[in-house]
Design an enzyme around this catalytic site. Structure first.
Site, short mmCIF file in Angstrom:
data_model
loop_
_atom_site.label_atom_id
_atom_site.label_comp_id
_atom_site.label_asym_id
_atom_site.label_seq_id
_atom_site.Cartn_x
_atom_site.Cartn_y
_atom_site.Cartn_z
N THR A 56 0.84 -1.19 0.00
CA THR A 56 0.00 0.00 0.00
C THR A 56 0.88 1.25 0.00
O THR A 56 2.06 1.20 0.32
CB THR A 56 -0.91 0.07 1.24
OG1 THR A 56 -0.10 0.33 2.40
CG2 THR A 56 -1.68 -1.22 1.43
N ASP A 57 0.28 2.38 -0.35
CA ASP A 57 0.93 3.66 -0.08
C ASP A 57 0.88 3.86 1.44
O ASP A 57 0.25 3.09 2.16
CB ASP A 57 0.19 4.78 -0.83
CG ASP A 57 1.09 5.98 -1.09
OD1 ASP A 57 2.11 6.13 -0.39
OD2 ASP A 57 0.78 6.76 -2.00
#
Length: 236
Positions: free
Chosen positions: A172-173
Site C-alpha cells: 500500500t501507499d
C-alpha cells in the site's frame, strides 16, 4: 551532494538504453547501501508512472509524461536497470493517482470509464509488468469509483495478477487512513500494509485468513530472494 534528474527530463531523452543505464546506476547505489550500517538497500519506492493530467499536478516531477506509451517504455527500462543490481522497484501509484492535496482525507474518488482506465492510466503499469518484469507494485490512496485501489480485487488480482501475469508483491501507499483496511487489502491480492502502527487482521483459527496470509508471505519472500539481500558469503 549530487541528485538524479527528474522523470520528465529522463522521458525527454526518448532513449530506453540510456534510461536502463540510469537505472543500473540507481541499483548500484543500492548495493553500496548505508555507509553506517553497511547494509544494502533492497528496494525502492519508484519509479512513479502516473499520467500528467494537468501542468498543476502535485507530483508531475515524479512522473514521466502525459503519454502512457512513453511512460511505460521509460519505466520498464528503468526497472530493468535497477532490478539488474538486485533492488526491487515498487512501481507507483497503482492506479489513477490524480491529486496530492487532501489525498489522505478518506481517499479521493477517481471517476473514469474502463476504456480510459485501460488505454491511458493502466497502460504504463501493464508495459512495466510485461516488459520491465517489475517484482513490486505500490497501490494508491485514492478510490476508483467508490473502491479503494489497494483493496480492489478487480484491480489487484483480476487485472494485475491474472491478466498481466504479475507474480511479485503489492504494497500500500503510506497507510495513515481509516479507509485503507488491511484485511480488505490482503483479500484483494495485496501483501504489505505500509503503516507505522501494526494493524492485526488475521484470525489464526480461520482457514480462509491463513490461506490468504500464506500467499502474502509467499509473494514477499519471492521478491526477497531475488534481491541483493541474498548477496553474501556462503558458510560451509
Amino acid at each position: 551532494v549530487a541528485y538524479y534528474c527528474a522523470e520528465p527530463v529522463v522521458a525527454s531523452t526518448w532513449n530506453t538504453e540510456l534510461v536502463e543505464e540510469f537505472g543500473k546506476s540507481i541499483g548500484e547505489e543500492g548495493i553500496w547501501g548505508d555507509a553506517k550500517s553497511g547494509m544494502p538497500y533492497t528496494g525502492i519506492y519508484a519509479p512513479g508512472v502516473n499520467i500528467h493530467r494537468s501542468p498543476f499536478g502535485g507530483r508531475n516531477g515524479e512522473y514521466f509524461s502525459e503519454d502512457p506509451l512513453l511512460t511505460g517504455k521509460m519505466g520498464a527500462a528503468e526497472v530493468r536497470g535497477i532490478q539488474s543490481k538486485g533492488v526491487f522497484c515498487a512501481v507507483k501509484h497503482f492506479a489513477v493517482n490524480e491529486q496530492e492535496t487532501h489525498r489522505a482525507s478518506n481517499g479521493d474518488m477517481s471517476w473514469l470509464t474502463e476504456q480510459s482506465l485501460r488505454e491511458i492510466y493502466l497502460k504504463p503499469f501493464e508495459i512495466i509488468v510485461k516488459e520491465g518484469h517489475t517484482r513490486a507494485i505500490m497501490s494508491s490512496f485514492n478510490r476508483i469509483g467508490t473502491r479503494w485501489t489497494g483493496g480492489d480485487y478487480r484491480l489487484i488480482t483480476e487485472i494485475l495478477r491474472n491478466e498481466w501475469g504479475f507474480k511479485g508483491l503489492v504494497i500500500t501507499d503510506f497507510n495513515t487512513c481509516e479507509h485503507m483496511y488491511t484485511e480488505q487489502m490482503a483479500y484483494a491480492g495485496g501483501d504489505i500494509n505500509l503503516a507505522t502502527i501494526a494493524k492485526v487482521w488475521c484470525d489464526t483459527s480461520d482457514p480462509a485468513d491463513l490461506t490468504v496470509l500464506r500467499q502474502n508471505v509467499k509473494n514477499v519472500l519471492y521478491v526477497l530472494v531475488n534481491t541483493n539481500a541474498m548477496n553474501g558469503e556462503l558458510i560451509g
